[in-house]
Enzyme design. Structure first.
Site, mmCIF file in Angstrom:
data_model
loop_
_atom_site.group_PDB
_atom_site.id
_atom_site.type_symbol
_atom_site.label_atom_id
_atom_site.label_comp_id
_atom_site.label_asym_id
_atom_site.label_seq_id
_atom_site.Cartn_x
_atom_site.Cartn_y
_atom_site.Cartn_z
ATOM 1 N N CYS A 166 0.805 -1.236 0.000
ATOM 2 C CA CYS A 166 0.000 0.000 0.000
ATOM 3 C C CYS A 166 0.830 1.275 0.000
ATOM 4 O O CYS A 166 0.871 1.988 -0.993
ATOM 5 C CB CYS A 166 -0.931 -0.015 1.211
HETATM 6 N N1 NAD Z 1 -3.036 -5.787 2.193
HETATM 7 C C1 NAD Z 1 -3.489 -4.704 2.801
HETATM 8 O O1 NAD Z 1 -3.188 -4.464 3.959
HETATM 9 C C2 NAD Z 1 -4.398 -3.725 2.085
HETATM 10 C C3 NAD Z 1 -5.025 -2.718 2.825
HETATM 11 C C4 NAD Z 1 -5.857 -1.832 2.178
HETATM 12 C C5 NAD Z 1 -6.043 -1.931 0.807
HETATM 13 N N2 NAD Z 1 -5.401 -2.910 0.101
HETATM 14 C C6 NAD Z 1 -5.660 -2.975 -1.340
HETATM 15 O O2 NAD Z 1 -6.522 -4.076 -1.591
HETATM 16 C C7 NAD Z 1 -6.200 -4.682 -2.847
HETATM 17 C C8 NAD Z 1 -5.899 -6.153 -2.641
HETATM 18 O O3 NAD Z 1 -4.752 -6.269 -1.825
HETATM 19 P P1 NAD Z 1 -4.370 -7.626 -1.094
HETATM 20 O O4 NAD Z 1 -3.293 -7.268 -0.126
HETATM 21 O O5 NAD Z 1 -5.575 -8.328 -0.594
HETATM 22 O O6 NAD Z 1 -3.741 -8.441 -2.307
HETATM 23 P P2 NAD Z 1 -3.422 -9.997 -2.329
HETATM 24 O O7 NAD Z 1 -2.364 -10.183 -3.342
HETATM 25 O O8 NAD Z 1 -3.186 -10.490 -0.931
HETATM 26 O O9 NAD Z 1 -4.766 -10.669 -2.817
HETATM 27 C C9 NAD Z 1 -5.308 -10.452 -4.070
HETATM 28 C C10 NAD Z 1 -5.939 -11.739 -4.573
HETATM 29 O O10 NAD Z 1 -6.509 -11.474 -5.847
HETATM 30 C C11 NAD Z 1 -6.299 -12.602 -6.679
HETATM 31 N N3 NAD Z 1 -6.435 -12.190 -8.067
HETATM 32 C C12 NAD Z 1 -5.543 -11.550 -8.854
HETATM 33 N N4 NAD Z 1 -6.060 -11.338 -10.072
HETATM 34 C C13 NAD Z 1 -7.305 -11.855 -10.052
HETATM 35 C C14 NAD Z 1 -8.335 -11.962 -11.017
HETATM 36 N N5 NAD Z 1 -8.178 -11.463 -12.232
HETATM 37 N N6 NAD Z 1 -9.473 -12.559 -10.665
HETATM 38 C C15 NAD Z 1 -9.637 -13.074 -9.416
HETATM 39 N N7 NAD Z 1 -8.692 -12.998 -8.456
HETATM 40 C C16 NAD Z 1 -7.552 -12.403 -8.779
HETATM 41 C C17 NAD Z 1 -4.928 -13.090 -6.299
HETATM 42 O O11 NAD Z 1 -4.743 -14.435 -6.662
HETATM 43 C C18 NAD Z 1 -4.938 -12.866 -4.781
HETATM 44 O O12 NAD Z 1 -5.391 -14.010 -4.088
HETATM 45 C C19 NAD Z 1 -5.026 -3.880 -3.395
HETATM 46 O O13 NAD Z 1 -5.526 -2.891 -4.233
HETATM 47 C C20 NAD Z 1 -4.428 -3.239 -2.165
HETATM 48 O O14 NAD Z 1 -3.746 -2.040 -2.462
HETATM 49 C C21 NAD Z 1 -4.609 -3.817 0.710
#
Ligand code: NAD
Length: 463
Positions: free
Chosen positions: A293
């Site tokens: 992030c």
């Molecule tokens: N991790 C955090 O603490 C956090 C906090 C706030 C916001 N975010 C935001 O949330 C979003 C997700 O982050 P995250 O940390 O959960 O990521 P992550 O990588 O942990 O999880 C994302 C998931 O999406 C899946 N994925 C990718 N492409 C896909 C598709 N086309 N169809 C279906 N699934 C698909 C991946 O396999 C993965 O399991 C990002 O935009 C991030 O910036 C994350």
């Protein structure tokens, strides 16, 4: 077609389900929890969200392209540190939660959250391909009454300029046939006080009804939901939250370097400033920022700003300072080697903590990893690490395993121990007692008696 029949759903003569897009009907179905939730992307954001709904007894379907995650979930196994494995197992066993790689289940869902990654390219430009690909899949099954909520952090305009046109390719209209909103995620992995349920959340829909319905859905699991006027406001406020952190961390990182030169301890300075009861919020220096992030998101805005001939100076400056910190830590380590009767090539360096922050198993863009890479690039041959959360990683394409256990014998093998991540499980007394020298980039040894003799603290201002 859908197995579950809702009270508001009618069957046509062809037996196909006819879904209502009437907002009043949808609102009453949401309030009576007579809905199916779909969560696309089951990572750090998506899985906790899906489990939160499932734990309320609401049927929830998780969709991900990662087969390993889906089969783990199908067997009731959890892979996200912050959520209870018992809850996952229970939701899978009682079928409130299911998981699949098949997007056709979107037809069965009433609400579809999109929680896919938003990384940047090697040149640090936004990569919204995951949003685009997952939206294209959802679009194939878009039907009347669907509520689509994008949660991935992204630049203002993504919802209306990228997601909406894909969803509307077949002629459906947001606010009339289906509903679309942006609602950024605020989850803070490792935070034991603030979790999905008690962290207020912001929602901005593409129309008033899109906002109202998305607020109502979020209110099923979140205590406080704040409506804003547009998706762009919601997209921008999320970036402001993260840029606020990035800029303030950069400020204190810069001051830490200045303090090192002028012989003032930055940690004492921050502590003293924190006694002001208003108008000040403490931020602490460190080896750099990481995760998915705070490092990445500011670049989303600076990239977008260029389109309107605007330079986001604060973002660029903050990135420059924060991304220089692993280099600063490298210089601290190399200065320490110069003081010891050992060459760079032979020096044995132990990095304590490889995760990007305390008590998490997330390695993405970790500054510790960057420090390790820089040391190897400088010709060091003996760089090891210990992190109970990261048993194995890759440094410059080479698989490296964590030291098995933090013991006096293990610590004594090394010339320098560097605290890169201040996990609470580390025994700092033992680290100081049994290491020859400790470079502390997190002020983790502040309570250890006699630490001053052995510990070189980032920003301590020792002349
Ligand atoms: N991790 C955090 O603490 C956090 C906090 C706030 C916001 N975010 C935001 O949330 C979003 C997700 O982050 P995250 O940390 O959960 O990521 P992550 O990588 O942990 O999880 C994302 C998931 O999406 C899946 N994925 C990718 N492409 C896909 C598709 N086309 N169809 C279906 N699934 C698909 C991946 O396999 C993965 O399991 C990002 O935009 C991030 O910036 C994350």
């Amino acid at each position: 077609m859908a197995k579950k029949t809702h009270s508001s759903l009618k069957k046509s003569t062809s037996e196909a389900m006819v879904y209502s897009s009437d907002p009043t009907t949808l609102l009453s179905r949401i309030r009576s929890q007579d809905i199916v939730i779909g969560v696309v992307g089951l990572g750090y954001v998506g899985l906790p969200l899906a489990v939160e709904f499932a734990m309320k007894g609401i049927r929830t379907i998780g969709i991900d392209i990662d087969n390993r995650k889906i089969s783990a979930l199908q067997q009731g196994h959890n892979y996200i540190q912050d959520i209870s494995s018992e809850n996952v197992a229970q939701c899978i066993a009682n079928k409130t939660l299911s998981a699949t790689t098949d997007f056709s289940v979107c037809g069965e869902c009433d609400v579809i959250y999109i929680c896919v990654p938003t990384p940047f390219t090697p040149n640090k430009e936004p990569d919204i391909s995951h949003i685009v690909h997952s939206t294209e899949e959802v679009a194939k099954y878009l039907r009347d009454g669907h509520i689509v909520i994008l949660k991935s952090t992204t630049f203002p305009g993504t919802t209306t300029k990228y997601v909406q046109p894909i969803l509307e390719r077949m002629g459906k209209k947001a606010g009339k046939d289906y509903y679309l909103a942006f609602s950024p995620e605020r989850i803070d992995p490792g935070n034991t006080t603030w979790h999905t349920g008690n962290t207020p959340i912001v929602v901005g829909g593409v129309s008033a009804s899109c906002t109202a319905l998305s607020v109502a859905v979020n209110e099923l699991i979140i205590d406080k939901v704040i409506a804003v006027s547009t998706p762009e406001v919601a997209e921008m406020e999320k970036l402001l939250e993260n840029i606020f952190r990035s800029v303030n961390i950069a400020l204190v990182n810069e001051l830490a370097q200045l303090c090192d030169r002028i012989g003032v301890n930055i940690w004492e300075v921050v502590e003293a400033a924190s006694t002001k009861p208003f108008g000040f919020m403490p931020f602490f220096p460190g080896p750099g920022i990481g995760g998915h992030c705070i490092l990445i998101d500011p670049y989303y805005l600076s990239w977008m700003a260029r389109e309107v001939d605007f330079v986001t100076n604060f973002i660029t400056l903050a990135a420059e300072v924060n991304e220089s910190m692993p280099f600063y830590v490298r210089s601290m380590i190399e200065r320490e080697i110069a003081r010891q009767p050992v060459t760079m090539e032979k020096a044995k360096i132990l990095l304590l903590g490889m995760a990007f922050k305390r008590d998490v198993d997330d390695l993405r863009h970790s500054p510790a990893l960057k420090v390790a890479e820089l040391l190897l690039e400088d010709g060091m041959k003996n760089v090891s690490y210990y992190d109970p959360y990261i048993p194995e990683t890759e440094i410059h394409g080479k698989k490296v395993k964590s030291e098995k256990k933090l013991t006096p014998q293990m610590l004594e093998k090394f010339d320098i121990a560097v605290i890169t991540t201040d996990h609470t499980s580390f025994d700092y007394e033992m680290i100081v007692k049994h290491s020859k020298v400790v470079i502390d980039t997190r002020n983790a040894c502040k309570k250890v008696k006699g630490a001053k003799k052995k510990v070189r603290l980032l920003g301590e201002g020792k002349k």
